[in-house]
Scaffold this active site. Structure first.
Site, short mmCIF file in Angstrom:
data_model
loop_
_atom_site.label_atom_id
_atom_site.label_comp_id
_atom_site.label_asym_id
_atom_site.label_seq_id
_atom_site.Cartn_x
_atom_site.Cartn_y
_atom_site.Cartn_z
CG ASN A 17 -1.82 1.14 1.35
OD1 ASN A 17 -1.42 2.27 1.11
ND2 ASN A 17 -3.05 0.90 1.72
CG HIS A 20 0.74 6.29 4.81
ND1 HIS A 20 -0.15 7.29 5.12
CD2 HIS A 20 0.15 5.13 5.18
CE1 HIS A 20 -1.23 6.76 5.67
NE2 HIS A 20 -1.08 5.45 5.71
CG HIS A 53 -8.27 4.18 1.20
ND1 HIS A 53 -8.43 4.08 2.56
CD2 HIS A 53 -9.48 4.58 0.73
CE1 HIS A 53 -9.65 4.39 2.90
NE2 HIS A 53 -10.31 4.71 1.81
NE ARG A 55 -9.19 8.51 4.70
CZ ARG A 55 -9.48 7.61 5.65
NH1 ARG A 55 -8.81 6.49 5.73
NH2 ARG A 55 -10.45 7.84 6.51
NE ARG A 59 -7.42 11.51 5.72
CZ ARG A 59 -7.95 10.94 6.80
NH1 ARG A 59 -7.20 10.15 7.53
NH2 ARG A 59 -9.19 11.16 7.13
CD GLU A 80 -7.33 -0.14 1.22
OE1 GLU A 80 -7.65 0.84 1.91
OE2 GLU A 80 -6.39 -0.87 1.48
CB THR A 111 -9.43 1.85 7.38
OG1 THR A 111 -9.06 2.62 6.24
CG2 THR A 111 -10.78 1.22 7.15
CD GLU A 161 -7.09 -6.28 3.17
OE1 GLU A 161 -7.21 -6.18 1.94
OE2 GLU A 161 -6.32 -5.56 3.84
CG HIS A 200 -5.31 -1.53 9.40
ND1 HIS A 200 -4.88 -0.91 10.54
CD2 HIS A 200 -5.83 -0.58 8.60
CE1 HIS A 200 -5.15 0.39 10.43
NE2 HIS A 200 -5.73 0.62 9.27
N1 PXP Z 1 -5.85 -3.17 4.18
C1 PXP Z 1 -6.81 -2.23 4.20
C2 PXP Z 1 -8.18 -2.60 3.74
C3 PXP Z 1 -6.51 -0.91 4.62
O1 PXP Z 1 -7.49 0.02 4.64
C4 PXP Z 1 -5.19 -0.59 4.97
C5 PXP Z 1 -4.84 0.81 5.37
O2 PXP Z 1 -5.13 1.68 4.36
C6 PXP Z 1 -4.23 -1.61 4.91
C7 PXP Z 1 -4.59 -2.89 4.54
C8 PXP Z 1 -2.79 -1.34 5.23
O3 PXP Z 1 -2.65 -0.98 6.55
P1 PXP Z 1 -1.24 -0.42 7.04
O4 PXP Z 1 -1.01 0.85 6.30
O5 PXP Z 1 -1.46 -0.22 8.51
O6 PXP Z 1 -0.22 -1.46 6.74
#
Ligand code: PXP
Length: 252
Positions: A17, A20, A53, A55, A59, A80, A111, A161, A200
């Site tokens: 992901n 960030h 994602h 949003r 952001r 996402e 999330t 998930e 997550h």
């Molecule tokens: N899976 C989903 C569905 C999420 O919303 C997120 C965070 O955006 C992640 C995985 C990844 O989480 P993390 O950034 O904490 O590794």
């Protein structure tokens, strides 16, 4: 393309992901660091897919990032999104490989908690159908709870998930109980023909027990990997996670 097809079906996919990277870019309103560049580097470093994602408040990831990711990636793109009309239209425009429906509250930092697939059945059903008809592999980001698995079954989604946030936050017996809950729900989903993914809050320290759950087919990991990239570089940060996942799966 680096995803190795493991004929035994045991290969655990890593979805990176890159949200960030965009958080850092947007902190200064600059054009760098570029999340698409990060996605392409993660692809080279052994990611099996890329997740982003979009949003509601934009952001981090922007509409332009989504268009570029859809066009430039060779590995599967997992989009996402909140279950809103606006996001549905964006998804249908780009038709990503996968769409993961997530809950979204404006004020939250990330999330928090899973989607209430049971309570939202009537809202989600037409959306799941339209995305499925467009060829997207639909996933629901849910808590490891039998009611949510049951709801996912009724919605006929191919993937769920499982939210690992609580597992990552707690310790000791509480963490063991969370792990059991996720393990049991992964088995229940798989038994019913739904492919379980998880994610997550996963880090080098806590990933192994989740990676060892045999039915889990994919982990989606972002915040930790991007943070670790400051110290190791993104290529090594992704490669180290890949190694730990393979070791946990007995494939090192
Ligand atoms: N899976 C989903 C569905 C999420 O919303 C997120 C965070 O955006 C992640 C995985 C990844 O989480 P993390 O950034 O904490 O590794």
């Amino acid at each position: 393309m680096t995803a190795m097809a493991d004929q035994s079906g045991r290969h655990l996919r890593l979805g990176v992901n890159i949200d960030h990277v965009a958080t850092i870019r947007n902190a200064r309103g600059a054009s760098y660091p570029d999340p698409v560049r990060a996605a392409l580097l993660a692809q080279e470093a052994g990611a099996d897919g890329i997740t982003a994602h979009l949003r509601e408040d934009r952001r981090h990831i922007t509409d332009k990032d989504i268009a570029r990711l859809s066009a430039e990636l060779e590995i599967p793109f997992n989009f996402e999104m909140a279950a809103t009309q606006e996001m549905l239209e964006i998804a249908l425009r780009h038709k990503p490989h996968a769409v993961c429906l997530v809950p979204e509250r404006r004020e939250e930092r990330t999330t928090e908690g899973g989607l209430d697939a049971a309570g939202l059945h009537n809202h989600l059903a037409p959306m799941v159908d339209r995305l499925g008809e467009a060829g997207c592999r639909v996933s629901l980001f849910i808590e490891a709870d039998p009611r949510q698995i049951d709801a996912a079954l009724r919605l006929k989604v191919p993937v769920v998930e499982l939210h690992t946030g609580k597992y990552c936050e707690v310790e000791g017996p509480e963490q063991a109980a969370e792990l059991r809950r996720i393990t049991d729900m992964a088995a229940l989903a798989a038994k019913n023909g739904i492919e379980p993914h998880a994610g997550h809050g996963l880090t080098y320290e806590n990933v192994a027990p989740i990676a060892a759950i045999p039915q889990v087919a994919e982990l989606n990991i972002g915040h930790f990997l991007i943070g670790e990239a400051i110290f190791l570089g993104l290529r090594d940060s992704v490669a180290q996670m890949r190694k730990l996942m393979d070791e946990a799966r007995g494939q090192a």
